[in-house]
Scaffold this active site. Structure first.
Site, PDB file in Angstrom:
ATOM      1  N   HIS A  60      23.552 -15.166   8.256  1.00  0.00           N
ATOM      2  CA  HIS A  60      23.258 -16.217   9.439  1.00  0.00           C
ATOM      3  C   HIS A  60      24.645 -17.007   9.713  1.00  0.00           C
ATOM      4  O   HIS A  60      25.573 -16.945   9.067  1.00  0.00           O
ATOM      5  CB  HIS A  60      22.026 -17.147   8.977  1.00  0.00           C
ATOM      6  CG  HIS A  60      22.318 -17.967   7.876  1.00  0.00           C
ATOM      7  ND1 HIS A  60      22.583 -17.998   6.591  1.00  0.00           N
ATOM      8  CD2 HIS A  60      22.399 -19.475   7.575  1.00  0.00           C
ATOM      9  CE1 HIS A  60      22.808 -18.714   5.835  1.00  0.00           C
ATOM     10  NE2 HIS A  60      22.678 -19.919   6.376  1.00  0.00           N
ATOM     11  N   HIS A  62      25.545 -20.126   9.658  1.00  0.00           N
ATOM     12  CA  HIS A  62      25.911 -21.382   9.026  1.00  0.00           C
ATOM     13  C   HIS A  62      27.342 -20.941   8.236  1.00  0.00           C
ATOM     14  O   HIS A  62      27.648 -19.805   7.564  1.00  0.00           O
ATOM     15  CB  HIS A  62      24.938 -21.794   7.623  1.00  0.00           C
ATOM     16  CG  HIS A  62      23.892 -22.689   8.363  1.00  0.00           C
ATOM     17  ND1 HIS A  62      22.809 -22.863   7.683  1.00  0.00           N
ATOM     18  CD2 HIS A  62      23.817 -23.277   9.601  1.00  0.00           C
ATOM     19  CE1 HIS A  62      21.868 -23.520   8.588  1.00  0.00           C
ATOM     20  NE2 HIS A  62      22.500 -23.883   9.646  1.00  0.00           N
ATOM     21  N   ASP A  64      29.109 -21.559   5.622  1.00  0.00           N
ATOM     22  CA  ASP A  64      29.226 -21.264   4.194  1.00  0.00           C
ATOM     23  C   ASP A  64      29.025 -19.876   3.957  1.00  0.00           C
ATOM     24  O   ASP A  64      29.256 -19.171   2.960  1.00  0.00           O
ATOM     25  CB  ASP A  64      28.615 -21.977   3.230  1.00  0.00           C
ATOM     26  CG  ASP A  64      27.054 -22.162   3.619  1.00  0.00           C
ATOM     27  OD1 ASP A  64      26.698 -22.525   4.844  1.00  0.00           O
ATOM     28  OD2 ASP A  64      26.017 -22.028   2.843  1.00  0.00           O
ATOM     29  N   HIS A  65      28.620 -19.086   5.115  1.00  0.00           N
ATOM     30  CA  HIS A  65      28.307 -17.676   5.189  1.00  0.00           C
ATOM     31  C   HIS A  65      29.107 -16.834   6.124  1.00  0.00           C
ATOM     32  O   HIS A  65      29.106 -15.649   5.906  1.00  0.00           O
ATOM     33  CB  HIS A  65      26.727 -17.596   5.541  1.00  0.00           C
ATOM     34  CG  HIS A  65      25.882 -18.139   4.407  1.00  0.00           C
ATOM     35  ND1 HIS A  65      25.345 -17.378   3.385  1.00  0.00           N
ATOM     36  CD2 HIS A  65      25.508 -19.561   4.313  1.00  0.00           C
ATOM     37  CE1 HIS A  65      24.518 -18.394   2.549  1.00  0.00           C
ATOM     38  NE2 HIS A  65      24.761 -19.460   3.273  1.00  0.00           N
ATOM     39  N   HIS A 140      14.981 -20.023   7.913  1.00  0.00           N
ATOM     40  CA  HIS A 140      15.773 -21.231   7.770  1.00  0.00           C
ATOM     41  C   HIS A 140      15.886 -21.998   9.016  1.00  0.00           C
ATOM     42  O   HIS A 140      15.210 -21.838   9.961  1.00  0.00           O
ATOM     43  CB  HIS A 140      17.178 -20.370   7.423  1.00  0.00           C
ATOM     44  CG  HIS A 140      18.328 -21.095   6.831  1.00  0.00           C
ATOM     45  ND1 HIS A 140      17.749 -22.209   5.910  1.00  0.00           N
ATOM     46  CD2 HIS A 140      19.733 -21.050   6.956  1.00  0.00           C
ATOM     47  CE1 HIS A 140      19.218 -22.519   5.411  1.00  0.00           C
ATOM     48  NE2 HIS A 140      20.190 -22.101   6.101  1.00  0.00           N
ATOM     49  N   HIS A 268      23.441 -19.925  -4.696  1.00  0.00           N
ATOM     50  CA  HIS A 268      23.496 -21.044  -3.717  1.00  0.00           C
ATOM     51  C   HIS A 268      23.107 -22.322  -4.155  1.00  0.00           C
ATOM     52  O   HIS A 268      22.262 -23.283  -3.421  1.00  0.00           O
ATOM     53  CB  HIS A 268      22.537 -20.515  -2.654  1.00  0.00           C
ATOM     54  CG  HIS A 268      22.841 -21.047  -1.134  1.00  0.00           C
ATOM     55  ND1 HIS A 268      22.425 -22.643  -0.880  1.00  0.00           N
ATOM     56  CD2 HIS A 268      23.710 -20.819  -0.112  1.00  0.00           C
ATOM     57  CE1 HIS A 268      22.857 -22.808   0.374  1.00  0.00           C
ATOM     58  NE2 HIS A 268      23.674 -21.811   0.647  1.00  0.00           N
TER      59      HIS A 268
HETATM   60 ZN   LIG Z   1      24.269 -21.510   2.979  1.00  0.00          ZN
HETATM   61 ZN   LIG Z   2      22.169 -21.924   5.793  1.00  0.00          ZN
END
Ligand SMILES: [Zn+2]
Ligand SMILES: [Zn+2]
Length: 301
Positions: A60, A62, A64-65, A140, A268
């Site tokens: 996805h 975001h 951090d990914h 999410h 996570h």
């Molecule tokens: Zn994340």
């Molecule tokens: Zn996320």
């Protein structure tokens, strides 16, 4: 299948630790799952050759990914990569990456094939004779997918001594392990079951990225050999989990139990927790075979 955890943490940076990322070796294909900031350093830290990576999968949009994605794409050109790179990502990530490439007039020395994901239903996104990859739509705050990796056609084991005794030409060994009868040098038909035994089980791995507790995924991940499920919070902070569309350790445990998976890995983690053993204790009240993800962890599936 071999899995290496490159990053195990949630969104906030923690000294010496990285956000969620993993590398999966399935039938000699190397698949990078999520690509956070700093991924190139983490690949270096674990002595993983950049050129080995065949596919990149992004769950996805975001940061951090996927904030490490454009850096890696750019580095590949500096390294004069030649082989094609397949990138599977949400449509919005594809738009961002294409804009970054265009705006900076980036020259790519290799073909970057982008497969955009936008379905709310599970779909097969890759299929070969060796394995398949399916999406696992999650819940999410934004569009998010997990991924299911399923091995296929694991070959039967050949009894070499017997094959030689039966006067079978070497060139037919492969056919036998694939379950086909062959003729030996005397013209006699040899039943593959006579000289081979059942091979390795076709293994499966489900990576469930950022999501709320979402039992709809249970059917899709039923009885997988390994499940990675995010576990950002402890149950005492379940209100925070709800607000931020994440799961608690208890949520991950319920999913693992109800899907009857063999083993669960959780990760996570929110940076607010110092003692991660509390996560294991919480899961074990519901599901026993659990381990914590940590940066550098190797798992044989
Ligand atoms: Zn994340
Ligand atoms: Zn996320």
């Amino acid at each position: 299948m071999k899995l290496k955890i490159l990053g195990s943490q949630g969104a906030l940076p923690k000294r010496g630790m990285y956000s969620t990322s993993q590398i999966l070796n399935i039938k000699n294909k190397y698949i990078l799952i999520d690509c956070p900031e700093g991924i190139q350093f983490q690949l270096k830290n674990f002595k993983i050759k950049f050129s080995k990576i065949d596919f990149i999968l992004i769950s996805h949009a975001h940061g951090d990914h996927y904030f490490g994605l454009i850096g890696l794409i750019s580095t590949y050109s500096l390294l004069r990569r030649k082989n094609k790179l397949k990138l599977f990502c949400p449509r919005v990530v594809s738009e961002i990456i294409n804009a970054q490439i265009k705006i900076s007039s980036m020259f790519l020395s290799y073909e970057l094939e982008i497969i955009e994901l936008n379905s709310e239903k599970s779909e097969t996104i890759y299929e070969s004779n060796d394995f398949s990859i399916f999406t696992i739509p999650l819940r999410h705050s934004i569009y998010s997918n997990g991924f299911l990796f399923q091995e296929k056609n694991n070959k039967r084991k050949l009894n070499l001594d017997l094959a030689q005794k039966l006067n079978i030409n070497k060139v037919y060994y492969n056919k036998l392990t694939q379950g086909e009868n062959v003729f030996n040098e005397n013209g006699e038909e040899i039943d593959y079951r006579e000289v081979t035994s059942k091979g390795l089980k076709n293994k499966s791995y489900a990576f469930c990225s950022d999501t709320r507790y979402f039992p709809n995924i249970i059917k899709k991940i039923s009885k997988v050999d390994l499940l990675y499920h995010e576990s950002t919070f402890l149950e005492k902070d379940k209100e925070k989990a709800k607000l931020t569309w994440h799961s608690t350790a208890k949520d991950a445990a319920k999913i693992a139990r109800d899907a009857k998976v063999d083993k669960l890995i959780i990760g996570h983690f929110s940076s607010r927790y110092e003692n991660l053993d509390l996560f294991v204790n919480e899961v074990k009240q519901i599901f026993q075979n659990v381990e914590l993800a940590f940066d550098g962890k190797d798992i044989d599936i």
